[in-house]
Design a protein around this motif. Structure first.
Motif, PDB file in Angstrom:
ATOM      1  N   PRO A   1      73.088 -61.231 -16.562  1.00 36.04           N
ATOM      2  CA  PRO A   1      71.793 -60.849 -17.148  1.00 36.04           C
ATOM      3  C   PRO A   1      70.657 -61.752 -16.692  1.00 36.04           C
ATOM      4  N   ALA A   2      70.914 -63.066 -16.533  1.00 36.24           N
ATOM      5  CA  ALA A   2      69.832 -63.979 -16.147  1.00 36.24           C
ATOM      6  C   ALA A   2      69.263 -63.595 -14.778  1.00 36.24           C
ATOM      7  N   LEU A   3      70.132 -63.175 -13.874  1.00 40.07           N
ATOM      8  CA  LEU A   3      69.676 -62.794 -12.542  1.00 40.07           C
ATOM      9  C   LEU A   3      68.898 -61.485 -12.583  1.00 40.07           C
ATOM     10  N   ARG A   4      69.444 -60.517 -13.343  1.00 39.05           N
ATOM     11  CA  ARG A   4      68.743 -59.228 -13.437  1.00 39.05           C
ATOM     12  C   ARG A   4      67.368 -59.425 -14.044  1.00 39.05           C
ATOM     13  N   GLU A   5      67.304 -60.234 -15.123  1.00 40.72           N
ATOM     14  CA  GLU A   5      66.017 -60.452 -15.782  1.00 40.72           C
ATOM     15  C   GLU A   5      65.022 -61.139 -14.861  1.00 40.72           C
ATOM     16  N   SER A   6      65.522 -62.067 -14.023  1.00 43.66           N
ATOM     17  CA  SER A   6      64.601 -62.795 -13.150  1.00 43.66           C
ATOM     18  C   SER A   6      63.916 -61.837 -12.178  1.00 43.66           C
ATOM     19  N   ILE A   7      64.653 -60.834 -11.710  1.00 44.89           N
ATOM     20  CA  ILE A   7      64.045 -59.852 -10.800  1.00 44.89           C
ATOM     21  C   ILE A   7      62.923 -59.123 -11.530  1.00 44.89           C
ATOM     22  N   LEU A   8      63.206 -58.733 -12.775  1.00 49.70           N
ATOM     23  CA  LEU A   8      62.216 -58.020 -13.581  1.00 49.70           C
ATOM     24  C   LEU A   8      61.002 -58.909 -13.852  1.00 49.70           C
ATOM     25  N   ASN A   9      61.275 -60.193 -14.233  1.00 47.39           N
ATOM     26  CA  ASN A   9      60.173 -61.129 -14.500  1.00 47.39           C
ATOM     27  C   ASN A   9      59.234 -61.220 -13.304  1.00 47.39           C
ATOM     28  N   SER A  10      59.827 -61.395 -12.113  1.00 46.65           N
ATOM     29  CA  SER A  10      59.004 -61.517 -10.908  1.00 46.65           C
ATOM     30  C   SER A  10      58.170 -60.264 -10.707  1.00 46.65           C
ATOM     31  N   LEU A  11      58.814 -59.108 -10.822  1.00 48.74           N
ATOM     32  CA  LEU A  11      58.090 -57.850 -10.606  1.00 48.74           C
ATOM     33  C   LEU A  11      56.925 -57.722 -11.579  1.00 48.74           C
ATOM     34  N   ILE A  12      57.149 -58.110 -12.843  1.00 45.09           N
ATOM     35  CA  ILE A  12      56.096 -57.948 -13.848  1.00 45.09           C
ATOM     36  C   ILE A  12      54.871 -58.797 -13.497  1.00 45.09           C
ATOM     37  N   TYR A  13      55.090 -60.101 -13.215  1.00 40.13           N
ATOM     38  CA  TYR A  13      53.889 -60.917 -12.986  1.00 40.13           C
ATOM     39  C   TYR A  13      53.219 -60.583 -11.660  1.00 40.13           C
TER      40      TYR A  13
ATOM     41  N   MET B   1      72.863 -66.166  -1.188  1.00 42.74           N
ATOM     42  CA  MET B   1      72.366 -65.361  -0.075  1.00 42.74           C
ATOM     43  C   MET B   1      72.113 -63.916  -0.520  1.00 42.74           C
ATOM     44  N   ALA B   2      72.992 -63.391  -1.381  1.00 39.84           N
ATOM     45  CA  ALA B   2      72.796 -62.022  -1.864  1.00 39.84           C
ATOM     46  C   ALA B   2      71.495 -61.935  -2.661  1.00 39.84           C
ATOM     47  N   MET B   3      71.232 -62.964  -3.490  1.00 41.25           N
ATOM     48  CA  MET B   3      69.993 -62.989  -4.275  1.00 41.25           C
ATOM     49  C   MET B   3      68.783 -63.078  -3.336  1.00 41.25           C
ATOM     50  N   THR B   4      68.928 -63.893  -2.268  1.00 45.43           N
ATOM     51  CA  THR B   4      67.835 -64.008  -1.301  1.00 45.43           C
ATOM     52  C   THR B   4      67.552 -62.652  -0.656  1.00 45.43           C
ATOM     53  N   VAL B   5      68.634 -61.942  -0.286  1.00 47.11           N
ATOM     54  CA  VAL B   5      68.444 -60.619   0.316  1.00 47.11           C
ATOM     55  C   VAL B   5      67.717 -59.705  -0.666  1.00 47.11           C
ATOM     56  N   VAL B   6      68.141 -59.751  -1.940  1.00 46.29           N
ATOM     57  CA  VAL B   6      67.471 -58.916  -2.951  1.00 46.29           C
ATOM     58  C   VAL B   6      65.998 -59.296  -3.044  1.00 46.29           C
ATOM     59  N   SER B   7      65.715 -60.616  -2.952  1.00 45.65           N
ATOM     60  CA  SER B   7      64.322 -61.057  -3.086  1.00 45.65           C
ATOM     61  C   SER B   7      63.461 -60.601  -1.912  1.00 45.65           C
TER      62      SER B   7
END
Lengths: 263, 286
Positions: free
Chosen positions: A56-68, A234-240
């Motif tokens: 959940p922490a990773l999923r939320e971080s993606i959402l947080n970034s998108l929101i701001y 690396m997977a998170m970086t690719v997602v970013s």
């Protein structure tokens, strides 16, 4: 003929240089890099991407970034459009000083203002909130939005405005109904650069998220520990990278024009 | 000639208010902190210009300043000619130009804290593609402890990161040149150098000015990447200005950090002012 081969060689080298770090990241993101039951290290797998979805922490971080980031784009376009219109069409007291101020704040390093901004925002309850990051990223994005929009508006002849006013349009109605469609590529390019610089920024994003609202960049930092799952990093970086790649595709035909500003 | 209307300020209000809130107010606060010794927010003492005196007369500041200037100079002298050269080549590729611009724009979308991590992974002698190739070729790339190799790594990484911006801006300037100019030059039998000097350079001068300014200030104040690579080492060899400031903030010496921030801000403002003077931005008129 020789010239052509030389040029191809230069571009091949360029592609290699640009893609090599990205390729390594991409490959590692599809590998299991920690000892796991029933898997050898280095085995091809989607486990890293499954782990992102499971955390959940990773999923939320993606959402947080998108929101701001989206909030920041909205703020920059919303405040930048009328300002760019004013700078493009009128002279007024202090217009050059305002441009100088914009340029000065655009190039001021974030680390210089990080301390007072943290204290100011802490007093106003803007720490740990996407609104705080969205506001502070305007420091370098609003100037960019104003420059790009100004150059696109200046390419529209002034007769366009005057005809609209004769037709009975008020200024807000003219800007929203006629000017915005006329400079749509400019708004796209301005949005692209605001999105980009807000997405990749880390100094403000770090100091303004103490306990909650962590953006994707900080979530990746938090993955480093005693036994780092480099595949997951690396997977998170690719997602970013995905939103940025989408934006590049979106503005690909206008990307160079946005910067053809008059300086 | 644009009409003179002070009412236009009404349109500027949202933008000016925003910049005031997140730019001017914090700047005044930094200036205020810089004149005090701050133990905690409740325990503050007036010290006047003492912090400034201490910073400006310290050898450490002079050394960092020189290092940052050198780094910015190296970065500019690598990236500007390379970026302009690439833009000139890209321009003659027709419909491939868009593909190439997208290619060089890729590194711009990578989050800044990930860039150093990607490169460290790439040059890792055990797992990285480049690291293994270097090891196989018998090259010892001991960047952690060899100063010039840390520098090479930083410059190459920074070039990877920012070359796209230089290429895109230079390309933007070049794409405004009408083919007629090239035809006329060909008829006159102008050399390639003359075409660049008298047709292309004037067109890219304005966007190139912006590139020079942005690249200078960003490399002069490099923080995130330099810190992640070697934290200022080895033996202070990559201890740049912004790293000094980051250390003071982390060490809670806020008064001194604020004074240092003001000094850096003044340097940056002076550079911007000089840029505006030279480029004639202040005389810009439609």
């Amino acid at each position: 003929m020789g010239g052509l081969i030389l040029r191809l060689a230069v571009f091949a080298l360029l592609a290699l240089f640009i893609l090599l770090p990205l390729a390594q990241t991409f490959v590692l993101s599809f590998m299991s890099t920690l000892p796991r039951e029933g898997m050898v290290e280095g085995q091809w797998s989607l486990i890293n991407y499954r782990n992102i979805l499971a955390e959940p922490a990773l999923r939320e971080s993606i959402l947080n970034s998108l929101i701001y980031v989206l909030l920041n784009v909205a703020l920059c376009i919303g405040a930048g459009l009328p300002a760019a219109y004013a700078l493009s069409r009128y002279r007024f007291a202090g217009d050059r000083h305002f441009l100088f101020l914009l340029l000065a704040f655009r190039v001021t390093p974030p680390v210089v203002l990080s301390l007072p901004i943290f204290i100011l925002f802490a007093n106003l309850g803007l720490v740990n909130s996407p609104v705080g990051i969205a506001l502070v990223h305007c420091l370098f994005n609003l100037p960019i939005a104003i420059w790009i929009l100004e150059s696109f508006i200046s390419a529209v002849p002034r007769e366009f405005d005057e005809t609209a006013f004769l037709d009975g349009h008020s200024l807000p109605s003219f800007i929203l109904r006629l000017l915005v469609p006329a400079i749509a590529p400019g708004i796209g390019v301005a949005a692209f650069f605001c999105f980009l610089f807000s997405w990749v920024e880390v100094v403000f994003a770090r100091i303004l998220t103490v306990t909650a609202g962590k953006p994707i960049t900080m979530a990746i930092n938090a993955l480093f520990g005693f036994q780092t799952d480099i595949g997951l990093v690396m997977a998170m970086t690719v997602v970013s990278l995905i939103p940025g790649l989408g934006m590049i595709w979106f503005v690909r035909n206008h990307i160079a024009r946005g910067f053809a500003m008059r300086a | 000639m644009k009409p003179y209307r002070n009412e236009a300020w009404l349109l500027l209000l949202p933008a000016a208010g925003l910049m005031g809130f997140i730019g001017v107010v914090p700047l005044i606060a930094v200036f205020n902190y810089s004149l005090h010794d701050i133990f905690s927010l409740a325990d503050v003492h007036w010290v006047g210009a003492e912090w400034y005196e201490e910073i400006i007369t310290s050898d450490r500041f002079h050394a960092s300043l020189l290092r940052s200037l050198l780094f910015a100079a190296v970065v500019l002298s690598v990236q500007v000619p390379l970026g302009v050269g690439l833009a000139l080549l890209v321009r003659r590729t027709g419909r491939w130009a868009v593909m190439l611009l997208m290619l060089v724009a890729l590194p711009l979308v990578v989050p800044w804290n990930m860039i150093a991590m990607m490169w460290l992974g790439l040059i890792d002698p055990a797992t990285g593609i480049v690291g293994r190739a270097l090891a196989a070729a018998g090259v010892v790339f001991d960047w952690k402890f060899t100063a010039w190799q840390t520098w090479v790594l930083l410059v190459v990484m920074d070039t990877w990161h920012w070359i796209g911006l230089v290429v895109i801006l230079a390309y933007a300037g070049l794409s405004g040149i009408s083919p007629d100019y090239y035809r006329a030059a060909a008829i006159d039998g102008a050399s390639r150098v003359a075409v660049f000097r008298f047709i292309e350079l004037p067109k890219i001068a304005a966007p190139l000015g912006i590139v020079l300014l942005l690249r200078f200030v960003d490399s002069f104040m490099i923080y995130t990447e330099a810190f992640a690579i070697n934290a200022g080492g080895p033996d202070m060899a990559t201890h740049f200005l912004a790293i000094d400031l980051g250390e003071e903030i982390k060490g809670f010496s806020y008064g001194s950090a604020a004074a240092r921030s003001m000094v850096y801000f003044l340097i940056v403002i002076t550079v911007v002012w000089a840029f505006v003077r030279i480029s004639g931005l202040s005389r810009q008129e439609a």
